[in-house]
Design an enzyme around this catalytic site. Structure first.
Site, PDB file in Angstrom:
ATOM      1  CG  HIS A  46      -0.443  -0.058   2.532  1.00  0.00           C
ATOM      2  ND1 HIS A  46       0.064   1.057   3.180  1.00  0.00           N
ATOM      3  CD2 HIS A  46      -0.310  -1.082   3.408  1.00  0.00           C
ATOM      4  CE1 HIS A  46       0.465   0.708   4.398  1.00  0.00           C
ATOM      5  NE2 HIS A  46       0.267  -0.585   4.572  1.00  0.00           N
TER       6      HIS A  46
ATOM      7  CG  ASP B 147      -2.669   4.092   2.600  1.00  0.00           C
ATOM      8  OD1 ASP B 147      -2.197   3.071   2.069  1.00  0.00           O
ATOM      9  OD2 ASP B 147      -3.676   4.061   3.334  1.00  0.00           O
TER      10      ASP B 147
ATOM     11  CG  ASP C  93       2.494  -0.174   8.063  1.00  0.00           C
ATOM     12  OD1 ASP C  93       2.197  -0.684   6.969  1.00  0.00           O
ATOM     13  OD2 ASP C  93       1.650   0.155   8.915  1.00  0.00           O
TER      14      ASP C  93
ATOM     15  CD  GLU D 233      -3.422  -1.688   5.142  1.00  0.00           C
ATOM     16  OE1 GLU D 233      -3.682  -2.721   5.756  1.00  0.00           O
ATOM     17  OE2 GLU D 233      -2.860  -0.720   5.680  1.00  0.00           O
ATOM     18  CD  GLU D 234      -1.599   1.838   7.496  1.00  0.00           C
ATOM     19  OE1 GLU D 234      -2.410   1.524   8.380  1.00  0.00           O
ATOM     20  OE2 GLU D 234      -0.455   1.372   7.424  1.00  0.00           O
TER      21      GLU D 234
ATOM     22  CD  GLU E 183       0.689  -4.070   5.623  1.00  0.00           C
ATOM     23  OE1 GLU E 183       1.429  -3.294   6.228  1.00  0.00           O
ATOM     24  OE2 GLU E 183      -0.436  -3.739   5.199  1.00  0.00           O
TER      25      GLU E 183
HETATM   26 ZN    ZN Z   1       0.666  -1.541   6.416  1.00  0.00          ZN
END
Ligand code: ZN
Length: 401
Positions: free
Chosen positions: A80, A82, A113, A147-148, A175
């Site tokens: 992702h 973001d 991340d 995603e976040e 991830e």
């Molecule tokens: Zn992530």
């Protein structure tokens, strides 16, 4: 290698360039990410497509390395774009400067991340192309938005638009989470998320009386049952060292609302509860149990699901899954040890698994503090470069399995 070498290393430079793009919530502007990825695709001679699964949505970037046998199911490498917000005053360095210290620690939001994984995939492909490798299966790289946070995760939209089947994806990597010791974490499942709201109605009146069937009594009964269940899960986790938090069901009271003033018994009280259900639990039976507690507490409790994810079967990590066997064998050959875990939070893998595609969560980060979503998130340059070599092995093996 020292700081000077890392600063001049092409892979480290690409990683830091991506980290400097502030694709941070809320209201992420993905333009700079898309431009960066276009440049990377050109450098690697990969075809690139920008997909808007529905009119309103943010861009999903899809790169493709055509396999020699394109009829075979393809491998998807997902990440992702973001990142979560920062509290900049809590950071020792600007979270979007990708500062590197003398030890090679690169500080930035997204260092773990998960911008690292995105550019490590690219680094692995660069190394494979340089070595003259030709994949048998087609490789896709997806770089998804939201995603976040946000109501429309890019991967969910791709899945809903039936993209995974259109692309004939056989297996996906996504991830994981860094490990603080030598052993790498590999995630094969996620718990089922529920956000539940209980609207508890009862007799209202003067605070000086002993009215029956009050919202407070019902709340007390229901909450005690939920907390008893929670305590049993705590005991289960504490009593078995082979279990991790992802193996048990968590129940947390997150909101309590209601009431008017201290001397008025209110007609309505509300509880908000976060529940993450272990993959081994019978979800239907659990829901029935909660409904029964509501009944026992007295009538007038509304049980509302704000989020009710469906159960998603875990990815098989046994001999029935050839992709798993290949993945595991690659790590064995590299001499890397892994532990298999259920993810504590939620990632894009759940959307991929939902449509029957096996997916593993893996970030090649060990001996590193877990700093995702935390202040001073960092990744060491040597860990990053090692990760590219790890992916080189895994990706080439999966592409040819
Ligand atoms: Zn992530």
């Amino acid at each position: 290698m020292g700081k000077h070498d890392w600063e001049n290393n092409e892979e480290i430079q690409i990683f830091r360039e991506y980290l400097r793009i502030p694709s941070v919530h809320p209201n992420v502007d993905y333009t700079a990410c898309v431009d960066f990825l276009k440049r990377q695709a050109t450098r690697l001679n990969l075809s690139l497509e920008i997909i808007y699964p529905n009119k309103e949505s943010n861009p999903c970037v899809l790169m493709k390395w055509q396999g020699q046998q394109p009829e075979l199911p393809a491998i998807l490498l997902n990440s992702h774009m973001d990142v979560v917000p920062v509290f900049a005053d809590k950071w020792t360095h600007d979270p979007f400067a990708a500062h590197m210290d003398e030890e090679g620690r690169i500080y930035a939001r997204g260092a773990q991340d998960m911008k690292c994984v995105s550019t490590q995939y690219l680094g692995a492909i660069r190394a494979l192309k340089a070595a003259g490798f030709q994949p048998r299966r087609t490789l896709y790289l997806s770089f998804v938005p939201e995603e976040e946070a946000g109501p429309n995760p890019g991967m969910l939209e791709l899945v809903q638009a039936d993209y995974m089947h259109k692309l004939n994806i056989g297996f996906s990597l996504d991830e994981g989470i860094s490990s603080e010791n030598e052993i790498y974490n590999v995630f094969y499942a996620e718990r089922t998320l529920w956000h539940v709201r209980f609207k508890i109605s009862g007799t209202s009146g003067h605070g000086s009386l002993l009215l029956s069937h009050t919202a407070g009594e019902k709340l007390n009964y229901l909450l005690a049952k939920l907390m008893e269940f929670r305590a049993a899960q705590v005991k289960l986790l504490e009593g078995n060292s082979s279990l991790t938090i992802g193996d048990v069901t968590t129940v947390n009271l997150t909101q309590v609302c209601g009431g008017v003033q201290s001397n008025v018994v209110p007609p309505l009280l509300e509880l908000g509860v976060d529940i993450r259900i272990a993959v081994t639990m019978d979800i239907a039976a659990f829901e029935k149990q909660i409904r029964q507690w509501c009944e026992e507490a007295g009538s007038g409790i509304e049980f509302i699901f704000e989020t009710k994810d469906e159960f998603v079967p875990p990815t098989k990590v046994d001999a029935t899954n050839p992709y798993w066997l290949t993945f595991k064998q690659s790590l064995d050959e590299l001499g890397l040890k892994i532990r298999l875990l259920v993810f504590t939070g939620a990632t894009d893998s759940r959307f991929i698994r939902q449509v029957g595609i096996p997916a593993l969560g893996f970030s090649p980060i060990n001996n590193t503090p877990v700093l995702l979503h935390d202040h001073n998130e960092y990744l060491r340059a040597d860990t990053y470069l090692q990760g590219i070599q790890t992916y080189k092995k895994i990706i080439s093996s999966l592409a040819n399995c």
